[in-house]
Design a protein around this motif. Structure first.
Motif, PDB file in Angstrom:
ATOM      1  N   THR A  46       0.851  -1.189   0.000  1.00  0.00           N
ATOM      2  CA  THR A  46       0.000   0.000   0.000  1.00  0.00           C
ATOM      3  C   THR A  46       0.890   1.243   0.000  1.00  0.00           C
ATOM      4  OG1 THR A  46      -1.942   1.018   1.055  1.00  0.00           O
ATOM      5  CG2 THR A  46      -0.266   0.087   2.522  1.00  0.00           C
ATOM      6  N   ARG A  47       0.283   2.386  -0.215  1.00  0.00           N
ATOM      7  CA  ARG A  47       1.077   3.620  -0.311  1.00  0.00           C
ATOM      8  C   ARG A  47       1.427   4.209   1.048  1.00  0.00           C
ATOM      9  NH1 ARG A  47       0.162   6.567  -5.761  1.00  0.00           N
ATOM     10  NH2 ARG A  47       1.539   8.019  -4.746  1.00  0.00           N
ATOM     11  N   THR A  48       0.445   4.269   1.941  1.00  0.00           N
ATOM     12  CA  THR A  48       0.654   5.022   3.180  1.00  0.00           C
ATOM     13  C   THR A  48       0.629   4.136   4.423  1.00  0.00           C
ATOM     14  OG1 THR A  48      -1.707   5.480   3.363  1.00  0.00           O
ATOM     15  CG2 THR A  48      -0.363   7.119   2.210  1.00  0.00           C
ATOM     16  N   MET A  49       1.411   4.536   5.392  1.00  0.00           N
ATOM     17  CA  MET A  49       1.454   3.854   6.686  1.00  0.00           C
ATOM     18  C   MET A  49       0.255   4.312   7.511  1.00  0.00           C
ATOM     19  SD  MET A  49       3.168   1.879   8.841  1.00  0.00           S
ATOM     20  CE  MET A  49       4.865   1.791   8.275  1.00  0.00           C
ATOM     21  N   PRO A  50      -0.514   3.369   8.064  1.00  0.00           N
ATOM     22  CA  PRO A  50      -1.618   3.775   8.941  1.00  0.00           C
ATOM     23  C   PRO A  50      -1.086   4.531  10.160  1.00  0.00           C
ATOM     24  CG  PRO A  50      -1.815   1.463   8.334  1.00  0.00           C
ATOM     25  CD  PRO A  50      -0.467   1.927   7.871  1.00  0.00           C
ATOM     26  N   LYS A  51      -1.704   5.658  10.478  1.00  0.00           N
ATOM     27  CA  LYS A  51      -1.302   6.427  11.658  1.00  0.00           C
ATOM     28  C   LYS A  51      -1.551   5.621  12.942  1.00  0.00           C
ATOM     29  CE  LYS A  51      -1.915  11.113   9.835  1.00  0.00           C
ATOM     30  NZ  LYS A  51      -1.656  10.810   8.465  1.00  0.00           N
ATOM     31  N   ARG A  52      -2.503   4.695  12.875  1.00  0.00           N
ATOM     32  CA  ARG A  52      -2.852   3.890  14.042  1.00  0.00           C
ATOM     33  C   ARG A  52      -2.230   2.481  13.971  1.00  0.00           C
ATOM     34  NH1 ARG A  52      -9.241   4.760  14.597  1.00  0.00           N
ATOM     35  NH2 ARG A  52      -8.872   3.725  16.592  1.00  0.00           N
ATOM     36  N   ALA A  53      -1.095   2.361  13.284  1.00  0.00           N
ATOM     37  CA  ALA A  53      -0.442   1.061  13.098  1.00  0.00           C
ATOM     38  C   ALA A  53      -0.143   0.378  14.435  1.00  0.00           C
ATOM     39  CB  ALA A  53       0.836   1.223  12.286  1.00  0.00           C
ATOM     40  N   GLU A  54       0.362   1.137  15.383  1.00  0.00           N
ATOM     41  CA  GLU A  54       0.699   0.552  16.688  1.00  0.00           C
ATOM     42  C   GLU A  54      -0.544  -0.012  17.374  1.00  0.00           C
ATOM     43  OE1 GLU A  54       3.297  -1.010  19.088  1.00  0.00           O
ATOM     44  OE2 GLU A  54       3.937   0.245  17.428  1.00  0.00           O
ATOM     45  N   GLU A  55      -1.661   0.702  17.270  1.00  0.00           N
ATOM     46  CA  GLU A  55      -2.921   0.226  17.862  1.00  0.00           C
ATOM     47  C   GLU A  55      -3.388  -1.060  17.176  1.00  0.00           C
ATOM     48  OE1 GLU A  55      -7.541   1.707  18.477  1.00  0.00           O
ATOM     49  OE2 GLU A  55      -6.041   3.169  17.823  1.00  0.00           O
ATOM     50  N   ILE A  56      -3.230  -1.134  15.858  1.00  0.00           N
ATOM     51  CA  ILE A  56      -3.608  -2.351  15.125  1.00  0.00           C
ATOM     52  C   ILE A  56      -2.796  -3.530  15.634  1.00  0.00           C
ATOM     53  CG2 ILE A  56      -3.523  -3.470  12.862  1.00  0.00           C
ATOM     54  CD1 ILE A  56      -4.138  -0.621  11.679  1.00  0.00           C
ATOM     55  N   LEU A  57      -1.490  -3.325  15.821  1.00  0.00           N
ATOM     56  CA  LEU A  57      -0.630  -4.404  16.307  1.00  0.00           C
ATOM     57  C   LEU A  57      -0.951  -4.781  17.752  1.00  0.00           C
ATOM     58  CD1 LEU A  57       2.779  -3.330  14.739  1.00  0.00           C
ATOM     59  CD2 LEU A  57       1.228  -5.147  13.976  1.00  0.00           C
ATOM     60  N   THR A  69      10.746   0.967  -1.048  1.00  0.00           N
ATOM     61  CA  THR A  69      10.838   2.018  -2.050  1.00  0.00           C
ATOM     62  C   THR A  69      10.052   1.581  -3.275  1.00  0.00           C
ATOM     63  OG1 THR A  69      13.013   2.654  -1.237  1.00  0.00           O
ATOM     64  CG2 THR A  69      12.400   3.443  -3.434  1.00  0.00           C
ATOM     65  N   ARG A  70       9.049   2.384  -3.627  1.00  0.00           N
ATOM     66  CA  ARG A  70       8.210   2.092  -4.785  1.00  0.00           C
ATOM     67  C   ARG A  70       8.992   2.330  -6.075  1.00  0.00           C
ATOM     68  NH1 ARG A  70       3.705   5.965  -2.748  1.00  0.00           N
ATOM     69  NH2 ARG A  70       4.280   6.942  -4.694  1.00  0.00           N
ATOM     70  N   ASP A  71       8.449   1.870  -7.189  1.00  0.00           N
ATOM     71  CA  ASP A  71       9.093   2.047  -8.492  1.00  0.00           C
ATOM     72  C   ASP A  71       9.315   3.515  -8.843  1.00  0.00           C
ATOM     73  OD1 ASP A  71       9.163  -0.685  -8.821  1.00  0.00           O
ATOM     74  OD2 ASP A  71       7.351  -0.767 -10.051  1.00  0.00           O
ATOM     75  N   ASP A  72       8.445   4.398  -8.307  1.00  0.00           N
ATOM     76  CA  ASP A  72       8.582   5.828  -8.607  1.00  0.00           C
ATOM     77  C   ASP A  72       9.573   6.528  -7.677  1.00  0.00           C
ATOM     78  OD1 ASP A  72       7.224   6.056  -6.186  1.00  0.00           O
ATOM     79  OD2 ASP A  72       5.435   6.974  -7.055  1.00  0.00           O
ATOM     80  N   GLY A  73      10.239   5.746  -6.811  1.00  0.00           N
ATOM     81  CA  GLY A  73      11.238   6.302  -5.912  1.00  0.00           C
ATOM     82  C   GLY A  73      10.699   6.776  -4.576  1.00  0.00           C
TER      83      GLY A  73
END
Length: 150
Positions: free
Chosen positions: A41-52, A79-83
């Motif tokens: 996916t493109r973006t990191m969830p801001k609530r990633a720690e809560e998900i874990l 790193t995505r193909d677009d850098g």
């Protein structure tokens, strides 16, 4: 504020090009990052720690239906193909079938509350869903779901 650790916070994301949970299970064996299955996916969830912390899952929408989930075990960047930097949602190899539920298309991922998530289906000793619906053609499952019969 309710105890967040007791209520899982999930994600939901569409799968393009996949027609069944069984096909996703095959993909899981191929798409690996340092030996771990992932969802790009493109973006990191801001609530990633809560998900874990709450042991959340990523629910997968296949052909307009929420059909399965995978427990989330971590997050990483790449790193995505677009850098630019992207996110890998690291998931369990286990693809857990859920009660099919219709879901309209959307882009990216969304947070998905536990109370909104469909229940898991029962499994046989072989690990295959034994719900009487999974063996139906996807078009028929979609139509039954649209009619509110699933």
């Amino acid at each position: 504020m309710p105890n967040q650790a007791s209520t899982p916070l999930h994600l939901i994301k569409l799968i393009v090009g996949c027609t069944s949970p069984e096909m996703l299970q095959d993909w899981v064996a191929i798409e690996r990052h340092n030996g771990i299955a992932y969802v790009r996916t493109r973006t990191m969830p801001k609530r990633a720690e809560e998900i874990l912390q709450t042991k959340g899952s990523i629910y997968r929408v296949i052909n307009g239906l929420i059909m399965c989930r995978q427990p989330i075990i971590g997050f990483d960047t790449y790193t995505r193909d677009d850098g630019h930097q992207g996110t890998l949602i690291l998931v369990s190899d286990e693809v857990i079938p859920t009660q099919p539920r219709p879901m309209r298309p959307f882009q990216g991922w969304r947070y998905f509350k536990a109370e909104d998530a469909p229940p898991d289906l029962n499994h046989t000793a072989t690990g295959v869903a034994d719900d009487g619906v999974s063996s139906l053609p996807i078009a028929l499952r979609n139509r039954l779901s649209e009619l509110g019969l699933l």
